[in-house]
Write an enzyme that holds these catalytic residues in place. Structure first.
Site, PDB file in Angstrom:
ATOM      1  N   ASP A   1     119.737  66.484  40.040  1.00  0.00           N
ATOM      2  CA  ASP A   1     118.709  65.611  39.872  1.00  0.00           C
ATOM      3  C   ASP A   1     119.195  64.191  39.698  1.00  0.00           C
ATOM      4  OD1 ASP A   1     116.963  67.807  39.303  1.00  0.00           O
ATOM      5  OD2 ASP A   1     117.692  68.099  37.412  1.00  0.00           O
TER       6      ASP A   1
ATOM      7  N   ASP B   1     125.988  66.617  40.872  1.00  0.00           N
ATOM      8  CA  ASP B   1     125.017  66.862  40.263  1.00  0.00           C
ATOM      9  C   ASP B   1     123.915  66.942  41.244  1.00  0.00           C
ATOM     10  OD1 ASP B   1     123.277  66.661  37.851  1.00  0.00           O
ATOM     11  OD2 ASP B   1     123.055  64.607  38.306  1.00  0.00           O
TER      12      ASP B   1
HETATM   13  C1  BG6 Z   1     119.183  68.031  34.299  1.00  0.00           C
HETATM   14  C2  BG6 Z   1     118.351  66.825  34.286  1.00  0.00           C
HETATM   15  O1  BG6 Z   1     119.787  68.010  35.636  1.00  0.00           O
HETATM   16  O2  BG6 Z   1     118.335  69.220  34.176  1.00  0.00           O
HETATM   17  C3  BG6 Z   1     117.790  66.756  32.744  1.00  0.00           C
HETATM   18  O3  BG6 Z   1     118.982  65.545  34.337  1.00  0.00           O
HETATM   19  C4  BG6 Z   1     116.668  68.011  32.636  1.00  0.00           C
HETATM   20  O4  BG6 Z   1     116.669  65.615  32.653  1.00  0.00           O
HETATM   21  C5  BG6 Z   1     118.105  69.174  32.566  1.00  0.00           C
HETATM   22  O5  BG6 Z   1     116.521  67.959  31.280  1.00  0.00           O
HETATM   23  C6  BG6 Z   1     117.275  70.467  32.432  1.00  0.00           C
HETATM   24  O6  BG6 Z   1     116.471  70.750  33.382  1.00  0.00           O
HETATM   25  P1  BG6 Z   1     115.288  72.044  33.375  1.00  0.00           P
HETATM   26  O7  BG6 Z   1     114.815  72.130  34.667  1.00  0.00           O
HETATM   27  O8  BG6 Z   1     116.148  73.204  33.241  1.00  0.00           O
HETATM   28  O9  BG6 Z   1     114.343  71.830  32.318  1.00  0.00           O
HETATM   29 MG    MG Z   2     121.282  64.013  37.147  1.00  0.00          MG
END
Ligand code: BG6
Ligand code: MG
Length: 214
Positions: A10, A8
């Protein structure tokens, strides 16, 4: 036998989970909704629009689709401001070294993120070339805990689910790995990620030689 590691992004490779939280909190404040770090745990790994629905469920008002699109765009603009300022040194300590070591040992590496901004983050921190396949939020219909993102990554990497280990900081992500039939390493607290095969506080704490003992 484990042949493939799927990460993953984030909260596992970079501290962008903090930026998502700050941006959601700013939106919550504007809407008069109380939004705590505990509430934020439920948003980890979940898509942007599903995250917004969870946040709005903490308030009392309902909004139409157009208003929700506008709110999600506003949150995303703040998030993008944060990630555009990221640099290679923003990668978590020891993670680049772990990725390089795993590659040297012959493991195939994938990135599987629910975020539509994953490509930008990878470019900013300069590690896109370390992955054999990248799957992001633009390529999937269902976000974690659905296993789609991990199964797509495994198929791009030509690996069977039973050969894959997922590295995840989100409860929804560990659940998605289990549903995909993969092993998992939780990054964070055992209380939250107890369903993972192993939990470490930081990604950089994980040792490549532990893979075969999971
Ligand atoms: C995930 C995060 O990786 O991506 C979430 O853990 C986030 O918190 C999701 O909402 C979607 O991200 P984005 O950048 O498409 O808004
Ligand atoms: Mg994550």
């Amino acid at each position: 036998m484990i042949t493939t590691c799927i990460f993953d992004l984030d909260g596992v490779i970079v501290d962008t989970a903090k930026f998502h939280y700050l941006a959601w909190q700013r939106l919550a404040k504007e809407l008069g909704i109380t939004f705590t770090e505990t509430d934020n745990e439920r948003l980890k790994g979940v898509s942007r629009m599903e995250s917004l629905d969870i946040l709005l469920s903490l308030g009392t008002r309902t909004y139409d689709a157009r208003a929700k699109e506008e709110m999600a765009a506003r949150k995303n603009a703040w998030f993008v401001d944060y990630i555009n300022a990221m640099k290679p040194e923003d990668i978590f300590p020891g993670v680049r070294e772990l990725l390089v070591e795993l590659r040297k040992k012959g493991y195939r590496l994938g990135l599987a993120s629910s975020s539509k901004n994953a490509g930008t983050v990878l470019d900013r921190v300069g590690i896109a070339s370390l992955f054999d396949a990248v799957v992001d939020g633009n390529m999937i219909k269902n976000s974690k805990p659905d296993p789609e993102v991990f199964l797509l990554a495994a198929s791009k990497l030509k690996a069977k689910p039973s050969e894959c280990v997922v590295f995840e900081d989100a409860e929804a992500g560990v659940e998605a790995a289990i549903r995909a039939g993969m092993k998992s390493v939780g990054i964070g607290s055992p209380k939250q990620l107890g369903k993972a095969n192993q939990v470490v506080a930081r990604t950089g704490d994980f040792k490549a030689e532990w893979l075969d003992k999971l």
